[in-house]
Write an enzyme that holds these catalytic residues in place. Structure first.
Site, PDB file in Angstrom:
ATOM      1  N   GLY A  94      43.261   3.130  36.321  1.00  0.00           N
ATOM      2  CA  GLY A  94      43.212   4.502  35.823  1.00  0.00           C
ATOM      3  C   GLY A  94      41.872   4.843  35.188  1.00  0.00           C
ATOM      4  N   ALA A  95      40.783   4.571  35.924  1.00  0.00           N
ATOM      5  CA  ALA A  95      39.455   4.616  35.307  1.00  0.00           C
ATOM      6  C   ALA A  95      38.619   5.819  35.709  1.00  0.00           C
ATOM      7  CB  ALA A  95      38.694   3.339  35.676  1.00  0.00           C
ATOM      8  N   ASN A  96      39.223   6.822  36.373  1.00  0.00           N
ATOM      9  CA  ASN A  96      38.385   7.930  36.836  1.00  0.00           C
ATOM     10  C   ASN A  96      38.350   9.119  35.885  1.00  0.00           C
ATOM     11  OD1 ASN A  96      40.877   9.096  37.230  1.00  0.00           O
ATOM     12  ND2 ASN A  96      40.768   9.122  39.462  1.00  0.00           N
ATOM     13  N   SER A  97      38.882   8.938  34.664  1.00  0.00           N
ATOM     14  CA  SER A  97      38.813  10.013  33.670  1.00  0.00           C
ATOM     15  C   SER A  97      39.135   9.443  32.294  1.00  0.00           C
ATOM     16  CB  SER A  97      39.815  11.136  34.000  1.00  0.00           C
ATOM     17  OG  SER A  97      41.154  10.648  33.946  1.00  0.00           O
ATOM     18  N   GLY A  98      38.858  10.238  31.265  1.00  0.00           N
ATOM     19  CA  GLY A  98      39.284   9.929  29.907  1.00  0.00           C
ATOM     20  C   GLY A  98      38.835   8.583  29.387  1.00  0.00           C
ATOM     21  N   ILE A  99      39.759   7.900  28.729  1.00  0.00           N
ATOM     22  CA  ILE A  99      39.467   6.625  28.076  1.00  0.00           C
ATOM     23  C   ILE A  99      39.054   5.568  29.103  1.00  0.00           C
ATOM     24  CG2 ILE A  99      40.476   4.742  26.725  1.00  0.00           C
ATOM     25  CD1 ILE A  99      42.348   6.897  25.518  1.00  0.00           C
ATOM     26  N   GLY A 100      39.718   5.567  30.247  1.00  0.00           N
ATOM     27  CA  GLY A 100      39.384   4.584  31.271  1.00  0.00           C
ATOM     28  C   GLY A 100      37.945   4.719  31.733  1.00  0.00           C
ATOM     29  N   SER A 104      50.669   2.586  23.137  1.00  0.00           N
ATOM     30  CA  SER A 104      50.641   3.772  22.284  1.00  0.00           C
ATOM     31  C   SER A 104      51.525   3.535  21.071  1.00  0.00           C
ATOM     32  CB  SER A 104      51.155   4.991  23.068  1.00  0.00           C
ATOM     33  OG  SER A 104      51.414   6.080  22.204  1.00  0.00           O
ATOM     34  N   TYR A 143      58.436   7.965  28.507  1.00  0.00           N
ATOM     35  CA  TYR A 143      57.091   7.547  28.118  1.00  0.00           C
ATOM     36  C   TYR A 143      57.159   6.523  26.985  1.00  0.00           C
ATOM     37  CZ  TYR A 143      52.265   7.761  26.473  1.00  0.00           C
ATOM     38  OH  TYR A 143      50.985   7.426  26.091  1.00  0.00           O
TER      39      TYR A 143
END
Length: 408
Positions: A127-133, A256, A287
């Site tokens: 999940g590295a294409n946005s945000g924290i990743g 989380s 979640y």
């Protein structure tokens, strides 16, 4: 062979009938020849000790065909079963007690990494294409790490690679396809990575979905559970032997604080609770449940692999940051937008992940939960080894069932 103990300058005398020994990994233990019992703590002082470093000059460690370790002193032409480093054994302290809090919730990933050389580290980030990743990859690659962005959207992932390399032409980053909603692509991703014949020092399980309406994956499971936990559990299993081969290595699981707000426990865990039906479904409950699975899985993974020099940590990155997590419902988007001025930036959000993945002070340390770049207690349920063991078994059974029914 001479089996007597070497003389040491330790203040701690061993009582009669006891013998001080050391494991292959350097942990000191004590054997009682009368009771035939062993223990890690000194029989008198209660201290734990360990030996570190190389053997003294002239010494060599050998292993018999039966697996027995012995030592040869070539200088004095002696042979013994006793590790000569025992003469310099040190008290083993809880490493986390000495962990100084240098960083906090306002620290950035790049400040955490200041001065680090990661050029020998190979990393996968889901999940590295946005945000924290994305910020995790960007920060690690700035310090020399070779990083794979494991992503479903390859257009965005390749754009990220271009952006990172434009900022840092020396960056060693690449994108590889991984759709956690399809277990077949998890297997294919692992096969493709293994085919590259490179190490894997850090596996960062960062991907996640939030606020989804009820849906099932092609594998027949509720989507939030599969994407946030089961598929990444499967990915870890497929890469475990490589992690061991590349050790010391780490698995970092992005969870989380929401893991605290679920009723999952050792008595009610079952497949229908983990992957509920439409009638039982709540997006927020799903979640929260997936997030306690993250922490419990990390704890159990560490218990199972720490003896093989693979450790695992879980963490909370930050509260209600403006990432793509909230994209699935307008109310969540509005809420996250309203609180955005009061939350962390993406660089701050990636700091705890990067700390867990690359801090020298955390080498060899696992089974902990971090928030704001420091250790904090996870929920009681998340730390329950019985729950974690049941989750592990159920996860394996659910995977086996899905994979057995998958089209060939």
């Amino acid at each position: 062979m001479h089996q007597g103990s070497l003389e040491t300058d330790s203040e701690d005398e061993i009582p009669p009938a006891w013998e001080e020994r050391v494991t292959f990994e350097g942990k000191v233990y004590y054997a009682n020849h009368e009771t035939k019992a062993t223990q890690w703590t000194h029989p008198t002082t209660g201290k734990k000790k360990e030996v570190k470093g190389e053997l003294p000059y002239g010494w060599e460690r050998k292993i018999t065909d039966e697996g027995v370790v012995f030592f040869i002193d070539h200088v004095h032409e002696k042979t013994t079963y006793t590790d000569p480093r025992l003469a310099f054994a040190e008290e083993k302290k809880d490493p986390i007690i000495g962990f100084r809090q240098k960083y906090d919730g306002s620290s950035t990933a790049l400040s955490v990494l200041q001065g680090r050389d990661l050029s020998d580290q190979y990393v996968i980030v889901t999940g590295a294409n946005s945000g924290i990743g994305y910020e995790t990859v960007r920060s690690l690659s700035k310090h020399g790490a070779s990083v794979v962005l494991a992503c479903r959207d390859m257009v965005k992932a390749n754009d990220c690679v271009k952006d990172i390399q434009k900022e840092n032409p020396m960056a060693k980053v690449e994108a590889m396809f991984l759709d956690l909603a399809k277990l077949s692509t998890v297997k294919k991703f692992a096969e493709n990575y293994l085919a590259k014949d490179r190490p894997l020092n850090v596996l960062i399980l960062n991907a996640g979905v939030f606020g989804l309406p009820y849906s099932k994956t092609d594998d027949g499971l509720e989507t939030t559970f599969q994407v946030n936990h089961l598929a990444q559990f499967y990915l870890t299993q497929l890469l475990t032997e490589l992690l061991i081969k590349s050790s010391p290595s780490r698995v970092i699981v992005v969870s989380s604080e929401s893991h605290r707000f679920t009723d999952l426990n050792r008595n009610n865990i079952n497949t229908s609770k983990l992957s509920p039906s439409y009638a039982q479904y709540s997006d927020l409950k799903a979640y929260n449940l997936s997030k306690i699975c993250n922490v419990a899985f990390s704890m159990e993974l560490n218990r199972r692999l720490r003896s093989r020099n693979v450790t695992s940590l879980s963490l909370h990155p930050g509260n209600m940051m403006s990432t793509s997590l909230q994209r699935n419902w307008w109310l969540y988007r509005l809420l996250f937008t309203l609180v955005r001025p009061f939350t962390k930036s993406m660089q701050q959000g990636a700091a705890t992940t990067v700390l867990c993945a690359a801090s020298k002070e955390l080498e060899g340390i696992g089974g902990l939960y971090f928030n704001n770049c420091y250790r904090c207690p996870a929920s009681e349920a998340a730390c329950d080894p019985v729950l974690a063991d049941k989750l592990w078994t159920l996860s394996e059974n659910m995977l086996e069932d899905c994979l057995s029914h998958a089209p060939s």
